[in-house]
Scaffold this active site. Structure first.
Site, PDB file in Angstrom:
ATOM      1  N   TRP A 281      64.987  66.183  22.994  1.00 20.18           N
ATOM      2  CA  TRP A 281      64.043  66.560  24.056  1.00 20.18           C
ATOM      3  C   TRP A 281      64.754  66.584  25.411  1.00 20.18           C
ATOM      4  O   TRP A 281      64.247  67.148  26.389  1.00 20.18           O
ATOM      5  CB  TRP A 281      62.840  65.610  24.079  1.00 20.18           C
ATOM      6  CG  TRP A 281      63.127  64.189  24.503  1.00 20.18           C
ATOM      7  CD1 TRP A 281      64.171  63.402  24.085  1.00 20.18           C
ATOM      8  CD2 TRP A 281      62.377  63.380  25.420  1.00 20.18           C
ATOM      9  NE1 TRP A 281      64.110  62.165  24.671  1.00 20.18           N
ATOM     10  CE2 TRP A 281      63.019  62.119  25.492  1.00 20.18           C
ATOM     11  CE3 TRP A 281      61.240  63.587  26.179  1.00 20.18           C
ATOM     12  CZ2 TRP A 281      62.546  61.075  26.301  1.00 20.18           C
ATOM     13  CZ3 TRP A 281      60.758  62.551  26.973  1.00 20.18           C
ATOM     14  CH2 TRP A 281      61.412  61.312  27.031  1.00 20.18           C
ATOM     15  N   ASP A 282      65.940  65.974  25.444  1.00 22.30           N
ATOM     16  CA  ASP A 282      66.755  65.962  26.660  1.00 22.30           C
ATOM     17  C   ASP A 282      66.886  67.379  27.230  1.00 22.30           C
ATOM     18  O   ASP A 282      66.887  67.575  28.443  1.00 22.30           O
ATOM     19  CB  ASP A 282      68.174  65.457  26.353  1.00 22.30           C
ATOM     20  CG  ASP A 282      68.212  64.077  25.704  1.00 22.30           C
ATOM     21  OD1 ASP A 282      67.266  63.756  24.975  1.00 22.30           O
ATOM     22  OD2 ASP A 282      69.198  63.349  25.890  1.00 22.30           O
TER      23      ASP A 282
ATOM     24  N   GLU B  16      61.886  53.543  22.800  1.00 18.31           N
ATOM     25  CA  GLU B  16      62.203  53.337  21.376  1.00 18.31           C
ATOM     26  C   GLU B  16      62.315  51.869  20.995  1.00 18.31           C
ATOM     27  O   GLU B  16      62.630  51.551  19.850  1.00 18.31           O
ATOM     28  CB  GLU B  16      63.515  54.053  21.044  1.00 18.31           C
ATOM     29  CG  GLU B  16      63.396  55.563  21.164  1.00 18.31           C
ATOM     30  CD  GLU B  16      64.743  56.274  21.047  1.00 18.31           C
ATOM     31  OE1 GLU B  16      65.792  55.608  21.100  1.00 18.31           O
ATOM     32  OE2 GLU B  16      64.728  57.507  20.916  1.00 18.31           O
TER      33      GLU B  16
ATOM     34  N   LYS C  57      62.497  50.358  27.098  1.00 16.47           N
ATOM     35  CA  LYS C  57      63.825  50.953  27.186  1.00 16.47           C
ATOM     36  C   LYS C  57      63.927  51.959  28.338  1.00 16.47           C
ATOM     37  O   LYS C  57      64.924  52.030  29.035  1.00 16.47           O
ATOM     38  CB  LYS C  57      64.129  51.659  25.857  1.00 16.47           C
ATOM     39  CG  LYS C  57      65.508  52.280  25.774  1.00 16.47           C
ATOM     40  CD  LYS C  57      65.759  52.903  24.402  1.00 16.47           C
ATOM     41  CE  LYS C  57      67.132  53.529  24.311  1.00 16.47           C
ATOM     42  NZ  LYS C  57      67.349  54.261  23.060  1.00 16.47           N
ATOM     43  N   GLN C  58      62.881  52.768  28.485  1.00 18.39           N
ATOM     44  CA  GLN C  58      62.979  53.869  29.448  1.00 18.39           C
ATOM     45  C   GLN C  58      61.582  54.300  29.894  1.00 18.39           C
ATOM     46  O   GLN C  58      60.586  53.867  29.309  1.00 18.39           O
ATOM     47  CB  GLN C  58      63.705  55.040  28.819  1.00 18.39           C
ATOM     48  CG  GLN C  58      62.986  55.687  27.656  1.00 18.39           C
ATOM     49  CD  GLN C  58      63.941  56.445  26.746  1.00 18.39           C
ATOM     50  OE1 GLN C  58      64.503  55.884  25.816  1.00 18.39           O
ATOM     51  NE2 GLN C  58      64.118  57.734  27.018  1.00 18.39           N
TER      52      GLN C  58
HETATM   53  C1  BGC Z   1      67.000  57.854  24.245  1.00 16.87           C
HETATM   54  C2  BGC Z   1      66.317  59.170  23.928  1.00 16.87           C
HETATM   55  C3  BGC Z   1      67.299  60.291  24.102  1.00 16.87           C
HETATM   56  C4  BGC Z   1      68.552  60.062  23.293  1.00 16.87           C
HETATM   57  C5  BGC Z   1      69.605  61.113  23.524  1.00 16.87           C
HETATM   58  C6  BGC Z   1      68.249  57.717  23.383  1.00 16.87           C
HETATM   59  O1  BGC Z   1      68.907  56.541  23.715  1.00 16.87           O
HETATM   60  O2  BGC Z   1      66.142  56.776  24.019  1.00 16.87           O
HETATM   61  O3  BGC Z   1      65.208  59.335  24.776  1.00 16.87           O
HETATM   62  O4  BGC Z   1      66.703  61.484  23.722  1.00 16.87           O
HETATM   63  O5  BGC Z   1      69.117  58.813  23.635  1.00 16.87           O
HETATM   64  O6  BGC Z   1      69.982  61.162  24.849  1.00 16.87           O
END
Ligand code: BGC
Length: 772
Positions: free
Chosen positions: A358-359, A498, A611-612
């Protein structure tokens, strides 16, 4: 100026310091980080900044985007291509290298304006002989198949015979420094010389048998362009081609070494023509070739920067870091190929195997859509080409419509592994592919957002509409109806955070799914009234009937969105507020959150630490659906609980910080994001550059501080909020087919100039303005 360190042959080519990323001394411990920082990419291939002569610590990778292979590993990943960099210099069998000689001077400099990597190294061997080696390297943006190296070698205090090995190394593997994960993705097809000079290696990927040919030639000249090579001998050593040449060298006299390499794959030409294509690229190679190619290459970069630069007056160091992120992002994407995407670590490292997440849609695509719309169009078409695979993915998981994979490579199948292996060999299951479904709504969001910014109706009708409708259909089948409470819910799902997986009713996912259905319904309405023929064609193609649309309507109206007691604070998922309270109270010297003490006794997943950006990510994307106070309450709550374990997070907190009046915090977050790789803030830059973050940095300046947005009427709005450090910011964007230059001063006054295209109505600081 750093260029003052370099001798004349080089310094005239170097840009001024604000465009230079420098490495001033060699330390094996940071070499892998620099290999990522100094990776050169040209939309077709990427070569990490490994040293030509090799170093003990190195992950020397070249990737060609689109060339994936699985072999014994968990998933298809970008296969490491034969290493074309090899040039080993010897005096009396002594290799001139940073590992084996005393380093008297060391400088490497990445010129991001021109996309050239420079070096100046002075070495002393154990017999006291000193040699100065300067040089440059680039992968051409003009002929994207070419890589070139030029070295200037000067014996400082001796005469002798310089022996040179010109190497193409086909024995490379992926994960060469990790015994447990090492994998060989290619098999040798041919190792031979190229007519009278040069060498050629052809390999093929082990699963799909995709052929890749690489050839190179090396020449030694004096400054007059005369050939200096005395002896030349080609040797085939298994999977390595090594061409030996030598020439006499004299104290104080510089010789030049030129190496030109060409790569072609079965994706470019048919298999039988690969070698001819390589030969053709190298056939005219002479003293002037590299300079001429460099000239064409830098002209293209000039034009790219003309569109992509962000100039900030008053914040030089930060400006360089912002440009560094833009540079790697724009270097990697392709304006020519709509079957490839952008990996989460660009073409710069091994992590995530070159997979698109999704990045792309939410972090990188906005940059491309506003700055390089043709490249953006390739990125959104990539998802369309893989729509059938997404349909299959939905079906296999028991759903309707199209479900995009969490990680995507060339086939569109799910490429996220089910297991994670730790360095000690222990395994734990990885659930993201199974539960992290929001990517499907994110892909639809990207497609729709591309359309909003470009007004590209052809794209919407030919490609985007089908993506949006099939993903909406997926969500209508993914929701489950709760009879008791008359609401639609999503169970067993992972949101952007996550660290809590799986959960029920993740706010981000439910809301984005609802958005996806809503846009599907509006699209149908628009098609019906404005493009009836297309409406009939598309709905017939995907067998979409009114009955199904009624269900979408019902789902949309009854989606469950968990909220706190007072109705303003959103609960990230059901039960989140019941988790153990944990708050970030300390930041380290790099301004990153320190793990709270409570984690010594309570498991991370049992705390409210995330996490984010998750709820805050939702409010960033669908801002107009939430009032300012709601956004502020949620920002303040979740900011204290977000560990930024993903690089996707800081830029979102920067932009949202501005929206909710946390201006100083926003600036701090922008700095963190801009320096993530330059300062190795996530401690994994060795694995590649954080691509989404790079896009996030651009977004923070343009959407955050410069305040660009689109309103409900699809008009461009500009509401800047400049940080006190900045005197002025200047950049360009494309909107609805016109290109604009935007300038904001420290009083938040905006001036807009129309550079091309039709006149346009925009809203600046709340007032409507016609720009012509
Ligand atoms: C993040 C995801 C991201 C992926 C690739 C993961 O650590 O939690 O949101 O899409 O890294 O960058």
């Amino acid at each position: 100026m750093i260029r003052d360190l370099y001798s004349q042959a080089i310094n005239g080519l170097m840009s001024s310091d604000e465009w230079i990323i420098r490495q001033d001394h060699y330390d094996p411990k940071t070499n892998l980080q620099y290999e990522s920082l100094f990776c050169l990419a040209n939309g077709y291939m990427g070569t990490r900044g490994a040293h030509e002569e090799g170093t003990r610590v190195s992950i020397p990778c070249t990737y060609i985007n689109g060339v994936f292979d699985k072999s014994e590993t968990f998933m298809r990943e970008l296969a490491n291509m034969p290493n074309w960099l090899g040039i080993k210099l010897y005096i009396d069998k002594q290799l001139l290298s940073v590992d084996e000689c005393e380093i008297l001077e060391f400088s490497r400099a990445l010129d991001i304006k021109k996309s050239i990597l420079f070096k100046r190294i002075r070495l002393r061997d154990e017999y006291g002989r000193e040699t100065l080696i300067e040089g440059l390297r680039f992968v051409s943006r003009y002929n994207i198949h070419l890589g070139a190296i030029k070295l200037y070698v000067t014996p400082i205090n001796y005469n002798g015979i310089l022996e040179v090995e010109n190497i193409i190394d086909g024995s490379v593997v992926n994960f060469c420094d990790a015994p447990r994960f090492k994998v060989k993705h290619t098999a040798l097809v041919e190792n031979g010389s190229l007519l009278d000079d040069g060498e050629y290696i052809e390999v093929k990927t082990r699963d799909f048998g995709m052929h890749i040919g690489t050839g190179c030639k090396i020449k030694l000249f004096n400054d007059e362009g005369e050939n200096l090579i005395n002896n030349r001998q080609y040797g085939s050593f298994g999977e390595q081609a090594i061409e030996f040449v030598d020439c006499p060298v004299e104290e104080g006299k510089t010789i030049q070494i030129h190496k030109l390499t060409s790569f072609y794959t079965g994706r470019d030409v048919c298999e039988e023509k690969i070698k001819d294509a390589v030969l053709n690229d190298l056939s005219q190679f002479n003293y002037k070739s590299i300079n001429e190619e460099l000239d064409r290459h830098t002209k293209i970069y000039d034009a790219m920067w003309n569109d992509a630069d962000i100039q900030i007056n008053g914040d030089t160091e930060l400006n360089r870091a912002i440009r560094f992120n833009i540079y790697h992002l724009m270097s990697t994407a392709s304006e020519q190929d709509d079957r490839i995407n952008i990996g989460a670590k660009l073409l710069h490292g091994e992590e995530y195997g070159g997979h698109a997440f999704w990045d792309t849609e939410l972090f990188m695509l906005p940059f491309f859509t506003y700055v390089f719309p043709n490249t953006a169009s390739n990125l959104v078409k990539y998802r369309y080409h893989l729509l059938d695979a997404a349909r299959k993915n939905a079906q296999e998981n028991g759903f309707l419509g199209a479900k995009y994979p969490w990680e995507s490579a060339d086939t569109g199948e799910e490429e996220c592994p089910d297991w994670t292996i730790m360095p000690d060999g222990s395994c734990y299951p990885c659930y993201v592919a199974k539960y992290e479904h929001h990517v499907t709504a994110d892909v639809a969001f990207g497609a729709y957002n591309y359309y909003q910014i470009t007004n590209d109706m052809d794209y919407l009708l030919q490609y985007g509409a089908e993506i949006i409708l099939e993903t909406a259909r997926f969500w209508s089948s993914r929701f489950e109806y709760n009879h008791e409470s008359n609401r639609y819910e999503i169970f067993d799902v992972t949101g952007p955070d996550e660290w809590h997986e799986p959960v029920d009713n993740n706010c981000y996912t439910n809301y984005m799914a609802k958005w996806n259905i809503q846009v599907g319904l509006s699209l149908i309405k628009m098609l019906k009234s404005e493009h009836p023929q297309e409406y009939r064609r598309i709905t017939a193609k995907i067998s979409l009937h009114d009955k199904e649309l009624e269900l979408w309507q019902k789902v949309k109206e009854h989606v469950y969105l968990p909220k706190g007691k007072d109705g303003t604070l959103f609960e990230q998922f059901e039960g989140y507020f019941d988790l153990t309270e944990a708050i970030i109270e300390e930041y380290n010297e790099k301004d990153m959150p320190v793990r709270p003490q409570i984690l010594k006794s309570v498991r991370l997943s049992e705390t409210q630490l995330i996490k984010q950006a998750d709820v805050v990510m939702l409010m960033y994307l669908l801002g107009s659906e939430f009032d300012k106070e709601t956004q502020r309450v949620n920002y303040d709550y979740y900011e204290k609980r977000t560990m930024h374990g993903s690089s996707l997070s800081p830029s979102i907190y920067a932009i949202m910080g501005l929206r909710v009046g946390r201006t100083a915090m926003a600036y701090r977050y922008l700095r963190r994001a801009a320096f993530i790789d330059l300062l190795d803030l996530q401690k994994n830059t060795r694995e590649g550059i954080h691509a989404a973050n790079a896009g996030g940095v651009w977004k923070t300046v343009v959407f955050g501080f410069a305040g660009i947005s689109i309103n409900k009427e699809n008009q461009l709005c500009i509401d800047p909020e400049m940080p006190p450090q900045w005197k002025e910011v200047i950049f360009k964007i494309h909107f609805h087919g016109s290109q604009l230059q935007i300038q904001v001063n420290c009083e938040n006054e905006v001036s807009v100039e129309l550079l091309s295209g039709k006149g346009i109505d925009i809203i600046i600081n709340g007032k409507s303005l016609r720009v012509e």
